[in-house]
Design a protein around this motif. Structure first.
Motif, PDB file in Angstrom:
ATOM      1  N   VAL A  12       1.295  -1.278   0.161  1.00  0.00           N
ATOM      2  CA  VAL A  12      -0.150  -0.456  -0.363  1.00  0.00           C
ATOM      3  C   VAL A  12       1.328   0.905  -0.143  1.00  0.00           C
ATOM      4  O   VAL A  12       1.299   1.559   0.598  1.00  0.00           O
ATOM      5  CB  VAL A  12      -0.880  -0.240   1.148  1.00  0.00           C
ATOM      6  CG1 VAL A  12      -1.747   1.329   1.432  1.00  0.00           C
ATOM      7  CG2 VAL A  12      -2.047  -0.770   1.457  1.00  0.00           C
ATOM      8  N   SER A  13       0.948   2.163  -1.075  1.00  0.00           N
ATOM      9  CA  SER A  13       1.691   3.634  -0.700  1.00  0.00           C
ATOM     10  C   SER A  13       0.501   4.152  -0.862  1.00  0.00           C
ATOM     11  O   SER A  13       0.696   5.653  -0.366  1.00  0.00           O
ATOM     12  CB  SER A  13       1.984   3.324  -2.044  1.00  0.00           C
ATOM     13  OG  SER A  13       1.410   3.457  -3.506  1.00  0.00           O
ATOM     14  N   VAL A  44      -3.648   5.775   0.414  1.00  0.00           N
ATOM     15  CA  VAL A  44      -5.004   6.016   1.395  1.00  0.00           C
ATOM     16  C   VAL A  44      -5.618   6.894   1.614  1.00  0.00           C
ATOM     17  O   VAL A  44      -5.816   8.682   1.399  1.00  0.00           O
ATOM     18  CB  VAL A  44      -4.634   5.326   2.355  1.00  0.00           C
ATOM     19  CG1 VAL A  44      -5.262   4.705   3.383  1.00  0.00           C
ATOM     20  CG2 VAL A  44      -3.233   4.355   3.019  1.00  0.00           C
ATOM     21  N   PHE A  88       2.607   7.002   4.401  1.00  0.00           N
ATOM     22  CA  PHE A  88       1.611   7.116   2.783  1.00  0.00           C
ATOM     23  C   PHE A  88       0.599   8.425   1.909  1.00  0.00           C
ATOM     24  O   PHE A  88       1.444   9.253   3.067  1.00  0.00           O
ATOM     25  CB  PHE A  88       0.190   6.927   3.577  1.00  0.00           C
ATOM     26  CG  PHE A  88       0.686   5.521   4.188  1.00  0.00           C
ATOM     27  CD1 PHE A  88       0.330   4.169   3.419  1.00  0.00           C
ATOM     28  CD2 PHE A  88       0.708   5.319   5.096  1.00  0.00           C
ATOM     29  CE1 PHE A  88       1.262   2.779   3.988  1.00  0.00           C
ATOM     30  CE2 PHE A  88       1.223   3.746   6.063  1.00  0.00           C
ATOM     31  CZ  PHE A  88       1.394   3.551   5.335  1.00  0.00           C
ATOM     32  N   CYS A 120      -6.540   5.008  -4.610  1.00  0.00           N
ATOM     33  CA  CYS A 120      -6.041   4.045  -4.182  1.00  0.00           C
ATOM     34  C   CYS A 120      -5.652   3.092  -3.974  1.00  0.00           C
ATOM     35  O   CYS A 120      -6.494   2.346  -4.051  1.00  0.00           O
ATOM     36  CB  CYS A 120      -6.399   5.240  -2.381  1.00  0.00           C
ATOM     37  SG  CYS A 120      -6.108   7.125  -2.314  1.00  0.00           S
ATOM     38  N   ASP A 121      -4.838   2.993  -2.868  1.00  0.00           N
ATOM     39  CA  ASP A 121      -4.773   1.341  -2.766  1.00  0.00           C
ATOM     40  C   ASP A 121      -5.446   0.841  -1.936  1.00  0.00           C
ATOM     41  O   ASP A 121      -6.152  -0.408  -1.406  1.00  0.00           O
ATOM     42  CB  ASP A 121      -3.128   0.544  -2.333  1.00  0.00           C
ATOM     43  CG  ASP A 121      -2.341   1.296  -3.048  1.00  0.00           C
ATOM     44  OD1 ASP A 121      -2.373   0.789  -4.389  1.00  0.00           O
ATOM     45  OD2 ASP A 121      -1.653   2.153  -3.439  1.00  0.00           O
ATOM     46  N   LEU A 122      -5.837   1.805  -0.482  1.00  0.00           N
ATOM     47  CA  LEU A 122      -7.228   1.152   0.154  1.00  0.00           C
ATOM     48  C   LEU A 122      -7.736   1.915   0.616  1.00  0.00           C
ATOM     49  O   LEU A 122      -7.532   3.392   0.761  1.00  0.00           O
ATOM     50  CB  LEU A 122      -5.722   1.326   1.527  1.00  0.00           C
ATOM     51  CG  LEU A 122      -6.109   0.562   2.882  1.00  0.00           C
ATOM     52  CD1 LEU A 122      -6.411  -0.525   2.748  1.00  0.00           C
ATOM     53  CD2 LEU A 122      -5.173   0.824   4.295  1.00  0.00           C
ATOM     54  N   ALA A 176      -7.444  -2.775  -5.219  1.00  0.00           N
ATOM     55  CA  ALA A 176      -7.802  -1.685  -3.785  1.00  0.00           C
ATOM     56  C   ALA A 176      -8.942  -2.847  -2.722  1.00  0.00           C
ATOM     57  O   ALA A 176      -9.511  -3.546  -3.239  1.00  0.00           O
ATOM     58  CB  ALA A 176      -8.428  -0.659  -4.768  1.00  0.00           C
ATOM     59  N   HIS A 208      -4.144  -8.381   2.225  1.00  0.00           N
ATOM     60  CA  HIS A 208      -4.566  -7.402   2.638  1.00  0.00           C
ATOM     61  C   HIS A 208      -4.994  -7.494   4.029  1.00  0.00           C
ATOM     62  O   HIS A 208      -4.697  -5.878   4.385  1.00  0.00           O
ATOM     63  CB  HIS A 208      -6.096  -8.447   1.720  1.00  0.00           C
ATOM     64  CG  HIS A 208      -6.183  -8.740   0.640  1.00  0.00           C
ATOM     65  ND1 HIS A 208      -6.843  -9.433  -0.076  1.00  0.00           N
ATOM     66  CD2 HIS A 208      -6.031  -8.190  -0.787  1.00  0.00           C
ATOM     67  CE1 HIS A 208      -7.323  -9.569  -1.069  1.00  0.00           C
ATOM     68  NE2 HIS A 208      -6.257  -8.459  -1.523  1.00  0.00           N
ATOM     69  N   ASN A 224      -2.124  -5.348   5.344  1.00  0.00           N
ATOM     70  CA  ASN A 224      -1.599  -3.792   4.135  1.00  0.00           C
ATOM     71  C   ASN A 224      -3.174  -3.097   5.443  1.00  0.00           C
ATOM     72  O   ASN A 224      -2.349  -1.885   5.721  1.00  0.00           O
ATOM     73  CB  ASN A 224      -3.022  -3.948   2.984  1.00  0.00           C
ATOM     74  CG  ASN A 224      -1.586  -4.819   2.148  1.00  0.00           C
ATOM     75  OD1 ASN A 224      -0.154  -4.765   2.166  1.00  0.00           O
ATOM     76  ND2 ASN A 224      -2.055  -4.876   0.789  1.00  0.00           N
TER      77      ASN A 224
END
Length: 276
Positions: free
Chosen positions: A2-3, A5, A29, A62-64, A89, A139, A142
């Protein structure tokens, strides 16, 4: 890995998560936020590189994606952003008011539940983490990676969310209520010491108790060490033991009842796709 959020909803909890991440893991992040302008403006002042946009815009980037809106708005929001989510994601629910299964019906993204609490603002407190539909250990990891700089993550089964949340998330408020009641009861008996002085005494006592626990002294031992046989502390403990367990049971039952009510009404959003 994750980079980026996104926090959708910048009320108390959403704002706290953004500020805690910025304070305890600055620059780790890229943070995105979507919410009301009145709450976004103070956040942009506090977090210089915070990026903002609509819920759909920041979710797509976003990743999260942390869902920090009111429970009544959860399902409409998930349905709105689901088509925009990029592959891989992860959606993060932070409410016990909406069943994970209901969220998963509206998005194919992996779903993880995290239950934060107000103590994260000072880098303390447990953050409960639970695996949801389509989520695997990566997941979950993360989510743990994001929250670990400002909390102590504990992974538990989703079926135990309610009782665990009563300790970790409700706990600070319940302990504060009892402490306030104890201050008020003693304020009625003073002959000059003011309420503010008693409150400061209580604050230091709570901090000292936490320090003893951090040093490995258990709650039972604290009670034993503080209560001299036949003394006033022992008398107070005996008085509380007559009614406090029943009060605790009643409080816990109320949380279960309220959660059932929220879950039952989760299919009836009061606002469509709101961001807070």
């Amino acid at each position: 890995m994750v980079s980026s959020v996104a926090v959708i909803g910048t009320g108390r909890m959403g704002s706290m998560l953004l500020q805690a991440s910025h304070r305890f893991s600055p620059g780790r992040f890229q943070l995105f936020a979507s919410g009301r302008q009145s709450t976004l403006d103070p956040l942009k002042d506090a977090i210089a590189d915070l990026r903002t946009g609509s819920a759909g815009e920041i979710a797509a980037a976003c990743d999260l994606i942390i869902l920090a809106v009111q429970p009544a708005n959860y399902l409409a929001l998930v349905a709105k952003i689901a088509p925009a989510l990029k592959p891989g994601a992860v959606l993060v629910s932070i409410t016990n008011g909406i069943p994970l299964e209901a969220i998963a019906e509206r998005s194919r993204a992996p779903l993880v539940k995290a239950v934060p609490n107000v103590a994260h603002a000072v880098g303390r407190g447990i953050s409960l983490v639970m695996s949801g539909p389509r989520a695997d250990t990566t997941h979950v990891g993360n989510v743990v990676d994001f929250i670990s700089p400002f909390s102590k993550p504990v992974v538990i089964p989703a079926r135990d969310a309610r009782p665990a949340t009563n300790i970790t998330s409700c706990g600070p408020a319940l302990l504060s209520l009892f402490a306030t009641a104890l201050v008020q009861a003693n304020a009625k008996k003073t002959n000059g010491v003011g309420h503010d002085v008693l409150l400061s005494l209580m604050n230091e006592t709570l901090g000292a108790t936490a320090a003893m626990i951090d040093a490995g002294i258990g709650l039972e031992q604290i009670m034993r060490d503080a209560a001299t046989g036949g003394g006033m502390t022992q008398a107070a403990l005996e008085a509380l033991s007559l009614g406090l367990p029943e009060l605790a049971d009643a409080a816990v039952e109320q949380t279960f009842a309220r959660e059932r009510l929220l879950n039952a009404s989760s299919m009836k959003p009061t606002r469509q796709g709101g961001d807070e």
